[in-house]
Design an enzyme around this catalytic site. Sequence first.
Site, PDB file in Angstrom:
ATOM      1  N   GLY A  15     -29.671  -2.985  -2.701  1.00 52.09           N
ATOM      2  CA  GLY A  15     -30.083  -3.845  -3.803  1.00 52.09           C
ATOM      3  C   GLY A  15     -29.307  -3.477  -5.045  1.00 52.09           C
ATOM      4  N   ASP A  19     -32.992  -0.321  -8.989  1.00 53.13           N
ATOM      5  CA  ASP A  19     -34.130  -1.001  -8.356  1.00 53.13           C
ATOM      6  C   ASP A  19     -35.102  -0.004  -7.733  1.00 53.13           C
ATOM      7  OD1 ASP A  19     -33.385  -3.521  -9.051  1.00 53.13           O
ATOM      8  OD2 ASP A  19     -32.446  -4.020  -7.143  1.00 53.13           O
ATOM      9  N   GLY A  20     -34.713   1.268  -7.638  1.00 53.40           N
ATOM     10  CA  GLY A  20     -35.625   2.302  -7.161  1.00 53.40           C
ATOM     11  C   GLY A  20     -35.470   2.670  -5.705  1.00 53.40           C
ATOM     12  N   SER A  44     -33.672   5.167  -4.162  1.00 52.22           N
ATOM     13  CA  SER A  44     -33.832   6.603  -3.882  1.00 52.22           C
ATOM     14  C   SER A  44     -35.276   7.052  -4.082  1.00 52.22           C
ATOM     15  CB  SER A  44     -32.896   7.425  -4.778  1.00 52.22           C
ATOM     16  OG  SER A  44     -31.544   7.101  -4.527  1.00 52.22           O
ATOM     17  N   SER A  49      15.319  -5.585 -12.693  1.00 51.42           N
ATOM     18  CA  SER A  49      16.163  -6.681 -13.142  1.00 51.42           C
ATOM     19  C   SER A  49      17.165  -6.144 -14.162  1.00 51.42           C
ATOM     20  CB  SER A  49      15.302  -7.773 -13.792  1.00 51.42           C
ATOM     21  OG  SER A  49      16.093  -8.813 -14.281  1.00 51.42           O
ATOM     22  N   GLY A  93      21.932  -4.127 -11.888  1.00 50.22           N
ATOM     23  CA  GLY A  93      23.263  -4.295 -11.313  1.00 50.22           C
ATOM     24  C   GLY A  93      23.259  -4.530  -9.820  1.00 50.22           C
ATOM     25  N   SER A 121      12.336  -6.389  -5.195  1.00 52.46           N
ATOM     26  CA  SER A 121      11.403  -5.866  -4.174  1.00 52.46           C
ATOM     27  C   SER A 121      10.630  -4.670  -4.723  1.00 52.46           C
ATOM     28  CB  SER A 121      12.137  -5.501  -2.888  1.00 52.46           C
ATOM     29  OG  SER A 121      13.238  -4.646  -3.116  1.00 52.46           O
TER      30      SER A 121
END
Length: 633
Positions: free
Chosen positions: A35, A39-40, A42, A474, A477, A546
Amino acid sequence: MNDPIYQTDDLIAQDIDAYLDRHRHKTMLRFITCGSVDDGKSTLIGRLLYDSKLIFEDHLAALEADSKRVGTQGQEIDFALLVDGLAAEREQGITIDVAYRFFATEKRKFIVADTPGHEQYTRNMVTGASTADLAVILIDARKGVLTQTRRHSYLAHLVGIRHLVLAINKMDLVDYDQAVFERIVADYRHFADRIGIGPFTAIPLSGLRGDNITRRSDAMPWYAGPALLEHLETVNLDADRMQEHPFRLAVQWVNRPNLDFRGFSGQIASGWVRPGDAVRVLPGGQTSTVTRIVTFDGDLDEARAGQSVTLTLADEIDCSRGQVIARADQPPEVADQFETTLVWMAGEPMLPGRPYLLKLATNVVTATVTDLKYQINVNTLTHEAAKTLGLNGIGVCNLSLDRALPFEPYTDNPDLGGFVLIDRLTSATVGAGMIHFALRRSHNIHWQAIEVNRAAHAALKHQQPRLLWFTGLSGSGKSTIANLVEKKLHALGRHTFLLDGDNVRHGLNRDLGFTEADRVENIRRVGEVARLMTDAGLIVLTAFISPFRSERRMVRQLLPDGEFIEIFIDTPLEVAEARDPKGLYRKARAGMLKNFTGIDSPYEAPEEPEIRIDTTRLSAEEAAEIIVQAMTT
């Protein structure tokens, strides 16, 4: 032996034996709690263990001490500390890892997995759910159904959990109001019906106060259903479901202790097997007969789903790890392309075309996502167009494998239909999925034998095929040096072809942009074209940025060893940007060019290239000469 003392000892021994026998034959329920955060979950498990008197005295003393140190909200004991085992969990008051706890009552044995509620740890929840029979979906009565509630419910349904408990927690904080409970149940039922969840059991409770945990609470007289533990003890597990399916065993290990014994070890995924049964080994298809079912405790006359055994066969057939031994007259399908549902678990997005490792049963193969059909919005359940999946994204996609595997749809056999995806570089699990079915094309497309092969093409040209893969930023070369290298090789009588990044985008890849997903597809296509050209005996040169190591590695693996030559044109970003021959860096800096490598998109430099060219020390002519010398000596 009429002495009353001995008679008493005998009775005690009989009672102990009877107790152990009852315990040994109890059914086992594996369940998870899930959940949203806070929400409790544990606290609920801790209270369940505490109220069931299932905590040893030394554990209880340590728990009380930890509760005082951490500090509780008006309670003597912080029950969540029973399962929040990590230091970070105790400090933050949250669950991060999946905490497993074993306990037993008079009626049943249990393994409970407390799974995290935070969205970033959804992958841990999937791990816990993968082996569970039942899911307890917690909802904070003050907050109602949340996004994470829907996501966890969807995932629990997706991995095949058939029994759901809707635990509406913290009812004490809404004054045990029946109307609140019924409104949340109605909201959840509307969602559950839309995704195909069948009947579920809704229980109002308070983990902190113990209401409806192990026994019915007087605080909610309007509730007539079972307490949580009562339901867990009595729910029907459908334990024999996998035994009704045909026999399947994925070979984990070939057991060869000596020359007189050769067995095939693994856990039976479904069905049953007996000596004398005819079996088929897939994907090869060879048939044989089972001669023995061997275990540590001796041979068996029969083995069923869930048992780990070693089978010996009557014939010396080819069978190794990853293959599946199946009932001869009801074998599973074999395919290399599938439609699947994929749950993405990594911070880095899933990229179609990028190669990942796929683990299915005991097989590990290379897989790529060829088509992301749509992403599923867990709130609206709509199918949304998407090119990638982000963290916790759920999508339906097609997968292509580098070889065919035996499989079954996940809904029929989770062991042969559930898989994980693994990053090839980091070995981290990045996704989990469920196979729906094989694509028809995987059965209709076959390799055609060609008599004039790559060796014949290369011999005619009197050269060794190569793929010279130029990579760099880019402006580094790449194209200039690659063009010079081709001119020099051509002058030497070599048969070459240059694939340049810009030129390819005018035709083959004109439909692709510069997002990470498009860059991956760009390199995949170029790699496939380059492989075909090397099959023709050519020396192929490619000049592409690449930027990702994963795709360069993918192309390397398309070719025989030694034919992929990675050439790193190593130019610092500031030098490449100062050159800026096409004005691209200027546009990128001005925000006019998005996803530009080196500016707002990463470049992953080669780690061990075959050739490294430092353009701050070498001219293009000098660099080309070094590369040609390396290719011709």
